[in-house]
Enzyme design. Structure first.
Site, PDB file in Angstrom:
ATOM      1  N   GLY A  71       0.807  -1.213   0.000  1.00 37.89           N
ATOM      2  CA  GLY A  71       0.000   0.000   0.000  1.00 37.89           C
ATOM      3  C   GLY A  71       0.844   1.270   0.000  1.00 37.89           C
ATOM      4  N   GLN A 175      -8.030  -0.510   2.858  1.00 40.00           N
ATOM      5  CA  GLN A 175      -8.893  -1.038   3.922  1.00 40.00           C
ATOM      6  C   GLN A 175     -10.308  -1.343   3.436  1.00 40.00           C
ATOM      7  OE1 GLN A 175      -7.859  -2.068   6.747  1.00 40.00           O
ATOM      8  NE2 GLN A 175      -5.901  -1.037   7.063  1.00 40.00           N
ATOM      9  N   HIS A 197      -1.545  -7.817   2.260  1.00 35.32           N
ATOM     10  CA  HIS A 197      -1.584  -8.335   3.632  1.00 35.32           C
ATOM     11  C   HIS A 197      -2.804  -7.870   4.433  1.00 35.32           C
ATOM     12  CE1 HIS A 197       0.137  -4.946   6.206  1.00 35.32           C
ATOM     13  NE2 HIS A 197       0.368  -4.479   4.998  1.00 35.32           N
ATOM     14  N   CYS A 322       1.620   1.560  11.887  1.00 37.13           N
ATOM     15  CA  CYS A 322       2.867   2.280  11.637  1.00 37.13           C
ATOM     16  C   CYS A 322       3.022   3.477  12.560  1.00 37.13           C
ATOM     17  CB  CYS A 322       2.970   2.705  10.175  1.00 37.13           C
ATOM     18  SG  CYS A 322       1.425   2.842   9.358  1.00 37.13           S
TER      19      CYS A 322
HETATM   20  C1  LIG Z   1      -5.345   2.949   4.376  1.00 37.45           C
HETATM   21  C2  LIG Z   1      -3.967   2.396   4.275  1.00 37.45           C
HETATM   22  N1  LIG Z   1      -3.183   2.801   3.277  1.00 37.45           N
HETATM   23  C3  LIG Z   1      -1.934   2.336   3.117  1.00 37.45           C
HETATM   24  C4  LIG Z   1      -1.401   1.427   4.005  1.00 37.45           C
HETATM   25  C5  LIG Z   1      -0.005   0.938   3.816  1.00 37.45           C
HETATM   26  O1  LIG Z   1      -0.016  -0.373   3.306  1.00 37.45           O
HETATM   27  P1  LIG Z   1       1.267  -1.308   3.431  1.00 37.45           P
HETATM   28  O2  LIG Z   1       1.360  -1.741   4.847  1.00 37.45           O
HETATM   29  O3  LIG Z   1       0.978  -2.443   2.500  1.00 37.45           O
HETATM   30  O4  LIG Z   1       2.439  -0.510   2.988  1.00 37.45           O
HETATM   31  C6  LIG Z   1      -2.182   0.987   5.088  1.00 37.45           C
HETATM   32  C7  LIG Z   1      -1.627   0.068   6.091  1.00 37.45           C
HETATM   33  O5  LIG Z   1      -2.034   0.085   7.245  1.00 37.45           O
HETATM   34  C8  LIG Z   1      -3.496   1.483   5.217  1.00 37.45           C
HETATM   35  O6  LIG Z   1      -4.293   1.101   6.221  1.00 37.45           O
END
Ligand SMILES: Cc1ncc(COP(=O)(O)O)c(C=O)c1O
Length: 392
Positions: A71, A175, A197, A322
């Site tokens: 993402g 999401q 994932h 994160c």
């Molecule tokens: C809305 C959203 N965008 C982007 C991401 C980032 O995705 P990735 O963990 O695959 O980098 C996340 C991850 O929590 C997310 O919830």
């Protein structure tokens, strides 16, 4: 001890069928898809099938899929690949850090950024997007479903606004995928991000939908993979896992597994509101994805509650993985009008397809006592009449 894993918006367990599909890519189909011999052709066939499976989930052409590392990369590629210095971008204040941090970078290289707020339900008002348009607006990026609250955003209306204004439109559907139907045609988006994932696929792989004709400057330089839009030897096992996960996600929209997540989520919310005084569901008035619940437990430190629940066999979180562990309050909840303290007292429970009624009931059985203990331990907490009643 059995553990209830209720943090599926952070990551989901890989489904056995997904793992099974990936295994041949580590053995007989280990080839490089760019090689023209049999090993390469076999790997390429795996890539082709996965591309079709992802395209079927999103309702687009297989050639409009660009495989990424997840993402974060999809969001970065969409924004950096379309924006040029001097351009203006409109995003919402509740975007994931993959968008908001990229916007900071865009400002650094001379782009202009407008962040539109949300109402108290956590929804972007389409009119605020319309009002933010400027002559130099090149891109709008508004997510489909928020990762902390699950609140769905009016992306179809925003898509219409973008189209009328002749502006490119990106949506982060990380999401939303697997929880609600996605059709890039109905949304009218030019770019859309997903991540494996979050849909019971492997970590470190995702896809960006790029509508035919959308100008996108590759952010990496190298080979011609992914039609030059994302060079580098493809992560074939990961992509095959994403393909299989996309197939299962699509089937889940009609085989009852998504509804089942909604039933479990509602069971949790109904019980917590009844059993734990001074609680509130953040974003409850809005349409939400069926698996996410963000609950405010007044006068409780959210991180302390996450740790207390962890010790009792329940995995939840205070927000995006994160940003977990950061003392900062959630900017998503603050944008909805919660105070910093309320935002730090809110927990996210997110359900996956593997969860059972027992998982939910374990959470229901330990939460009231965990909250009560933390409140009692707080020097600032004074029980109200209702709270005291809840202790009996
Ligand atoms: C809305 C959203 N965008 C982007 C991401 C980032 O995705 P990735 O963990 O695959 O980098 C996340 C991850 O929590 C997310 O919830």
């Amino acid at each position: 001890m059995d553990v209830s894993y209720l943090d599926n918006n952070s990551t989901t367990p890989v489904m056995p069928e997904v793992m099974e599909a990936m295994i041949p890519c580590f053995s007989e189909s280990f080839g490089n898809p760019s090689s023209i011999h049999g090993f390469g052709r076999r790997a390429l066939a795996h890539l082709k099938r996965a591309r079709e499976q992802v395209a079927a989930l999103l309702g687009c052409l297989p050639t409009e899929i660009v495989f990424t590392s997840g993402g974060t990369e999809g969001d970065n590629l969409a924004l950096k690949g379309v924006m040029n210095p001097g351009d203006h971008i409109i995003v919402s204040a509740i975007e994931h850090s993959a968008i908001l941090s990229t916007c900071k970078w865009l400002e650094h290289i001379g782009c202009e950024v407008t962040k539109v707020g949300v109402n108290s339900n956590g929804q972007v008002e389409p009119d605020s997007v319309r009002r933010a348009l400027r002559k130099n607006t090149r891109l709008i990026s508004v997510m489909m479903a928020n990762n902390e609250t699950g609140v769905l955003q009016p992306v179809e209306e925003i898509g219409r606004i973008a189209s009328e204004a002749d502006v490119w439109f990106h949506t982060d559907a990380v999401q939303a995928a697997g929880k609600i139907p996605i059709s890039v045609q109905s949304i009218g988006c030019d770019l859309l991000t997903i991540s494996a994932h979050k849909i019971h696929g492997p970590q470190g792989v995702g896809a960006l939908f790029v509508r035919r004709g959308t100008p996108l400057l590759s952010q990496l330089h190298g080979g011609h993979q992914e039609r030059g839009r994302r060079p580098g030897t493809e992560n074939v096992p990961g992509i095959v896992g994403l393909g299989q996960a996309s197939k299962i996600a699509r089937e889940g929209l009609s085989d009852g597994s998504v509804e089942r997540m909604g039933v479990l989520r509602n069971r949790l919310e109904d019980a917590i509101l009844k059993l734990v005084p001074e609680t509130r569901i953040n974003g409850k008035e809005a349409s939400r994805v069926p698996n996410t619940s963000n609950i405010l437990f007044e006068h409780v430190g959210g991180d302390a509650l996450v740790l207390a629940l962890d010790a009792l066999g329940v995995a939840a979180s205070r927000g995006a993985a994160c940003t977990a562990g950061e003392a900062d309050p959630s900017s998503v909840l603050m944008a909805m009008g919660l105070t910093g303290e309320q935002s730090r007292s809110s927990l996210r429970f997110s359900i996956g397809k593997q969860n059972t009624v027992e998982d939910i009931d374990r959470a229901i059985s330990v939460l009231p006592d965990a909250v009560r203990r933390l409140r009692e331990a707080s020097p600032f907490y004074r029980p109200t009449a209702t709270t005291a009643k809840g202790r009996e």
